[in-house]
Each structure stands twice: as structure tokens, then as C-alpha cells.
Scaffold this motif. Structure first.
Motif, PDB file in Angstrom:
ATOM      1  N   VAL A  42       7.614   9.448 -97.074  1.00 36.90           N
ATOM      2  CA  VAL A  42       7.040   8.255 -97.698  1.00 36.90           C
ATOM      3  C   VAL A  42       7.542   8.115 -99.130  1.00 36.90           C
ATOM      4  O   VAL A  42       7.937   7.022 -99.566  1.00 36.90           O
ATOM      5  CB  VAL A  42       5.499   8.321 -97.669  1.00 36.90           C
ATOM      6  N   LEU A  43       7.531   9.236 -99.876  1.00 32.95           N
ATOM      7  CA  LEU A  43       7.997   9.189-101.266  1.00 32.95           C
ATOM      8  C   LEU A  43       9.462   8.772-101.358  1.00 32.95           C
ATOM      9  O   LEU A  43       9.877   8.145-102.336  1.00 32.95           O
ATOM     10  CB  LEU A  43       7.795  10.548-101.935  1.00 32.95           C
ATOM     11  N   ARG A  44      10.240   9.113-100.339  1.00 37.87           N
ATOM     12  CA  ARG A  44      11.658   8.748-100.318  1.00 37.87           C
ATOM     13  C   ARG A  44      11.916   7.434 -99.577  1.00 37.87           C
ATOM     14  O   ARG A  44      13.053   7.054 -99.358  1.00 37.87           O
ATOM     15  CB  ARG A  44      12.474   9.874 -99.667  1.00 37.87           C
ATOM     16  N   ARG A  45      10.842   6.758 -99.153  1.00 33.98           N
ATOM     17  CA  ARG A  45      10.909   5.457 -98.466  1.00 33.98           C
ATOM     18  C   ARG A  45      11.672   5.553 -97.139  1.00 33.98           C
ATOM     19  O   ARG A  45      12.386   4.623 -96.748  1.00 33.98           O
ATOM     20  CB  ARG A  45      11.533   4.394 -99.371  1.00 33.98           C
ATOM     21  N   ARG A  46      11.489   6.657 -96.444  1.00 28.57           N
ATOM     22  CA  ARG A  46      12.065   6.812 -95.100  1.00 28.57           C
ATOM     23  C   ARG A  46      10.954   6.503 -94.108  1.00 28.57           C
ATOM     24  O   ARG A  46      10.304   7.395 -93.569  1.00 28.57           O
ATOM     25  CB  ARG A  46      12.601   8.238 -94.922  1.00 28.57           C
ATOM     26  N   TRP A  47      10.747   5.230 -93.853  1.00 25.96           N
ATOM     27  CA  TRP A  47       9.515   4.781 -93.214  1.00 25.96           C
ATOM     28  C   TRP A  47       9.410   5.172 -91.744  1.00 25.96           C
ATOM     29  O   TRP A  47       8.340   5.576 -91.277  1.00 25.96           O
ATOM     30  CB  TRP A  47       9.381   3.265 -93.391  1.00 25.96           C
ATOM     31  N   VAL A  48      10.478   5.048 -91.000  1.00 26.70           N
ATOM     32  CA  VAL A  48      10.414   5.387 -89.576  1.00 26.70           C
ATOM     33  C   VAL A  48      10.194   6.886 -89.401  1.00 26.70           C
ATOM     34  O   VAL A  48       9.363   7.327 -88.593  1.00 26.70           O
ATOM     35  CB  VAL A  48      11.686   4.924 -88.851  1.00 26.70           C
ATOM     36  N   GLU A  49      10.934   7.677 -90.169  1.00 26.44           N
ATOM     37  CA  GLU A  49      10.740   9.134 -90.133  1.00 26.44           C
ATOM     38  C   GLU A  49       9.310   9.498 -90.499  1.00 26.44           C
ATOM     39  O   GLU A  49       8.670  10.326 -89.826  1.00 26.44           O
ATOM     40  CB  GLU A  49      11.714   9.784 -91.114  1.00 26.44           C
ATOM     41  N   ALA A  50       8.779   8.856 -91.539  1.00 28.15           N
ATOM     42  CA  ALA A  50       7.400   9.129 -91.952  1.00 28.15           C
ATOM     43  C   ALA A  50       6.414   8.744 -90.861  1.00 28.15           C
ATOM     44  O   ALA A  50       5.438   9.469 -90.602  1.00 28.15           O
ATOM     45  CB  ALA A  50       7.078   8.370 -93.240  1.00 28.15           C
ATOM     46  N   GLY A  51       6.638   7.617 -90.197  1.00 33.78           N
ATOM     47  CA  GLY A  51       5.739   7.184 -89.141  1.00 33.78           C
ATOM     48  C   GLY A  51       5.724   8.126 -87.959  1.00 33.78           C
ATOM     49  O   GLY A  51       4.659   8.436 -87.403  1.00 33.78           O
ATOM     50  N   LEU A  52       6.897   8.617 -87.563  1.00 34.43           N
ATOM     51  CA  LEU A  52       6.973   9.561 -86.446  1.00 34.43           C
ATOM     52  C   LEU A  52       6.259  10.864 -86.787  1.00 34.43           C
ATOM     53  O   LEU A  52       5.498  11.410 -85.976  1.00 34.43           O
ATOM     54  CB  LEU A  52       8.431   9.830 -86.095  1.00 34.43           C
ATOM     55  N   LEU A  53       6.492  11.377 -87.979  1.00 30.87           N
ATOM     56  CA  LEU A  53       5.841  12.619 -88.395  1.00 30.87           C
ATOM     57  C   LEU A  53       4.328  12.436 -88.526  1.00 30.87           C
ATOM     58  O   LEU A  53       3.547  13.323 -88.154  1.00 30.87           O
ATOM     59  CB  LEU A  53       6.433  13.099 -89.721  1.00 30.87           C
ATOM     60  N   ALA A  54       3.903  11.292 -89.049  1.00 29.65           N
ATOM     61  CA  ALA A  54       2.470  11.020 -89.154  1.00 29.65           C
ATOM     62  C   ALA A  54       1.822  10.961 -87.777  1.00 29.65           C
ATOM     63  O   ALA A  54       0.704  11.443 -87.581  1.00 29.65           O
ATOM     64  CB  ALA A  54       2.240   9.705 -89.905  1.00 29.65           C
ATOM     65  N   SER A  55       2.533  10.387 -86.814  1.00 29.69           N
ATOM     66  CA  SER A  55       1.994  10.317 -85.457  1.00 29.69           C
ATOM     67  C   SER A  55       1.847  11.712 -84.859  1.00 29.69           C
ATOM     68  O   SER A  55       0.840  12.019 -84.201  1.00 29.69           O
ATOM     69  CB  SER A  55       2.903   9.455 -84.580  1.00 29.69           C
TER      70      SER A  55
END
Length: 392
Positions: A185-198
Motif C-alpha cells: 500500500v505504501l508503495r502504491r502496488r494496489w493489486v498486490e496489496a489487495g491479494l495479500l490483504a485477502s
């Protein structure tokens, strides 16, 4: 109007990519120092546990892999979500309270290795812990520089309940997923962040805190750029799917959309704003030696709240503040077993950033001495704790 790097040609883009790769190499090498510090501190904790357990005629391996919650995860692997246990007070406790990612991984490892489910859980934590330390280092480095990142990973390894990071529990796995998601999220890698959050949401109920942190970051980014691009929207949609999917599945099995809440209520868990916790503290202020426990709980809670205030005053990014605030609220304001609260706070690693920053500013070997003292204290406490009441 969006803010970007400006127009670049193919040659310029290739040069930028080459520069990024060349700068990534020393960062990766430096990250190993944080992973190594984490591993050394955890090895000290395990050594203390082995020695203490032998002195008390107990099996350190069993304490790590075959007690408390770890047994519930093993039962999920062995029989699926079908196990219940009737408590002495008549409550029927269901294994549906335990989210599925850790038992899935244990089952997968047990299928392809000689390990049983409990030992597979130890292996998951043995891998997840260093991965979490790596993400903590990158987060601290991103915000405050190399020394802060290194010390953040070290101090997290040396918290009093750090031994849980080495158990067949879900804390190490969840913290690794949450920390990498927050760094994305801090690096604005949104898809990667969403997958990891899931995935974090498939690990523990508090996984929704990671999704909320991503949403907070997405709002900040949308306001900054005045647009919502497809990758940001994709990440925001993906983030809650893991937790929501499991909760809805439990609801379908229980025949109620609130089925998971009913399962938690059977375990005595509910959100009451901290009333039950406050009563528990007051009940431990009435005599000796329980007054020491009550005073300790007051001090620990005050320290956590002070640390969160320091995070706010220090200008931590909003996603980290949202994540930490939700983790703290669920840990301190729930009515569940009160001995679990220190363990439930373990994933709230941003609370340690002010400590890491302060230590990074110390001259000479002062920071090494502080971390060393914390590590020894954590090792002794963890060994005593697991040979006593432990972290149910």
C-alpha cells in the motif's frame, strides 16, 4: 489531474528500470541483516524454552506444536470443520472460529512431506517469521531509513510474547501477510496489496484491518491524483474477499448471516467496548499477589495507547494508523479470554516504529544493548509463559 513522472520514451523507461534493479540489490542485501537479527533473537528464545522445559520435565516441541490453538488447527486438518468441544460450563465450542489458511497450508505440507500437521504448522511459522521481519525492515526503511527498519524487525522479535512467532499459531503467518500488504500500500502496488490483504483475511478475523488500511490508502491516493485507476479499484475490491468469503461460508453452514458471530459468542468473544476487560482489571486490584497482574495490565494497556499516540504524533501514514487502530480495538475491547490480549496485539507492529526510530538515533552500541536486554527478557518470559499459563 494525475501526478506522475512525466512523459518518458522507451529508452528513458529502460534506463529507469535498470536503475531500479541496480538499487534493489543493496536493499535486498541490507534486508538480510534484519532477517538475521530476527532469526538470532528467536533462536535465543527457543534455546531458553528448551532449557526451561527440560528443567520442568516438559517437552518444548509439544508446547510449540501441540497445545492450545495449535490443536484446533490440527483437528481442522484431520477432520475438516466438524469438531466441537463442550466446555465445563455447557458452551459448545466449534472449530469454525478458526480461519482456514493455516490449516490449509498445514494440510498441503503434510501431504508432500513426512511432517504431521503440527510440525507443518511450525514450518509455516518458521518461514513466515523471517518473511514478516523482511517486510517490517522494508517498511521501517521506507519511512525512516535503514537503521529504523533493522531495529523494527529486531524489536518485534524481542517483544515479551515473541515466542508465539515460533509456535504452530497463525500470528507469524498473519503478520507476514499484513506487513507485506501494508508495504505494498505504501508503495502504491494496489493489486498486490489487495491479494495479500485477502490472504490475511483468510488467516485471522482481524484481517479486515488490512483491507481497511488499503481502503484508507486508496482514498488518500484518489484525493491526491483526483482519479481512481483500474489497479487501485481492483486492489480495493480484492482486499476483503478472504475474510468476507469465510464469514459468509460459516453463515451458510449455520443458517444465519451472523453465524460467525454466533460461533465467537459461544467462545465468549464479543465486542463490548472494553467493559469486560476493565472489570477483569478491577477484579485483579483487590489483593496480593493478583494486584500485580492488575497493575501489569494497566501498565501494558497504557503503554499500548501511548505508543499509538506516538504513532499519530509522529505522522505515520494513514494506512498504518488505521490498521493498528483496528487491531488494538479488537484486542482491547473484546470480551474474550484476557490472557490472549498480548498475543492479539502481536500483529500491531507499527506500534513499535516510534521505539525503532528512537533507538536508531542512539549513538554507539546503545541500541544493541537495549535490543540485547529486550531479547534476553523476552526469552526468559516466553520460556516461563509457555511452561505455565501459555497463550490460549
Amino acid at each position: 489531474m494525475s501526478v506522475g513522472l512525466g512523459p518518458t520514451g522507451r529508452g528513458e523507461r529502460a534506463a529507469l528500470s535498470s536503475a531500479a534493479l541496480s538499487s534493489a540489490a543493496p536493499v535486498a542485501r541490507r534486508a538480510w541483516s534484519a532477517v538475521g537479527a530476527f532469526a538470532a533473537i528467536r533462536a535465543l528464545g527457543l534455546l531458553a524454552l528448551v532449557l526451561w522445559s527440560r528443567a520442568n520435565d516438559k517437552d518444548a516441541h509439544a508446547l510449540l506444536s501441540a497445545r492450545w490453538d495449535s490443536l484446533w488447527y490440527v483437528r481442522v486438518v484431520e477432520s475438516g470443520y466438524d469438531f466441537t468441544l463442550t466446555a465445563p460450563d455447557g458452551r459448545v465450542l466449534s472449530d469454525l472460529a478458526f480461519f482456514p489458511l493455516l490449516p490449509w497450508l498445514e494440510q498441503a505440507l503434510a501431504a508432500v512431506t513426512p511432517l504431521g500437521p503440527g510440525d507443518a504448522g511450525l514450518l509455516v511459522s518458521a518461514v513466515a517469521g523471517p518473511l514478516a521481519a523482511w517486510a517490517l525492515y522494508l517498511t521501517g526503511r521506507h519511512l525512516h531509513g535503514h537503521r529504523a527498519g533493522l531495529l523494527l524487525a529486531a524489536v518485534w522479535a524481542a517483544v515479551p510474547v515473541g515466542i508465539v512467532q515460533s509456535m504452530a499459531y497463525s500470528e507469524a503467518l498473519f503478520t507476514a501477510l499484513a506487513a507485506w500488504a501494508l508495504y505494498a500500500v505504501l508503495r502504491r502496488r494496489w493489486v498486490e496489496a489487495g491479494l495479500l490483504a485477502s490472504l490475511a483475511g483468510l488467516t485471522r478475523p482481524v484481517g479486515l484491518a488490512v483491507a481497511a488500511a488499503l481502503w484508507a490508502g486508496a482514498v488518500v491516493e484518489a484525493r491526491r491524483t483526483r482519479r481512481v485507476d483500474a489497479r487501485l479499484l481492483t486492489g480495493a475490491v480484492l482486499a476483503p474477499l478472504g475474510a468476507a468469503g469465510y464469514v459468509l461460508w460459516v453463515g451458510a453452514r449455520r443458517g444465519s448471516v451472523f453465524g460467525y458471530l454466533h460461533v465467537q459468542a459461544e467462545w465468549g468473544n464479543g465486542f463490548d467496548g472494553g467493559l469486560a476487560y476493565g472489570k477483569f482489571i478491577v477484579d485483579h486490584l483487590g489483593g496480593w499477589p493478583v494486584v500485580l497482574a492488575g497493575l501489569g495490565m494497566i501498565a501494558g494497556t497504557a503503554l499500548a495507547l501511548w505508543a499509538y499516540g506516538a504513532c499519530v504524533r509522529g505522522g505515520q501514514p494513514l494506512p498504518l494508523l488505521v490498521y493498528t487502530g483496528i487491531v488494538m480495538a479488537l484486542a482491547l475491547c473484546s470480551s474474550g479470554y484476557f490472557g490472549s490480549k498480548p498475543r492479539l496485539l502481536l500483529p500491531a507492529f507499527p506500534l513499535l516504529l516510534p521505539v525503532a526510530v528512537a533507538l536508531s538515533r542512539m549513538r554507539g552500541v546503545g541500541a544493541v544493548g537495549v535490543v540485547g536486554a529486550l531479547s534476553v527478557a523476552s526469552a526468559v518470559y516466553g520460556a516461563t509463559w509457555l511452561n505455565g499459563s501459555g497463550p490460549p
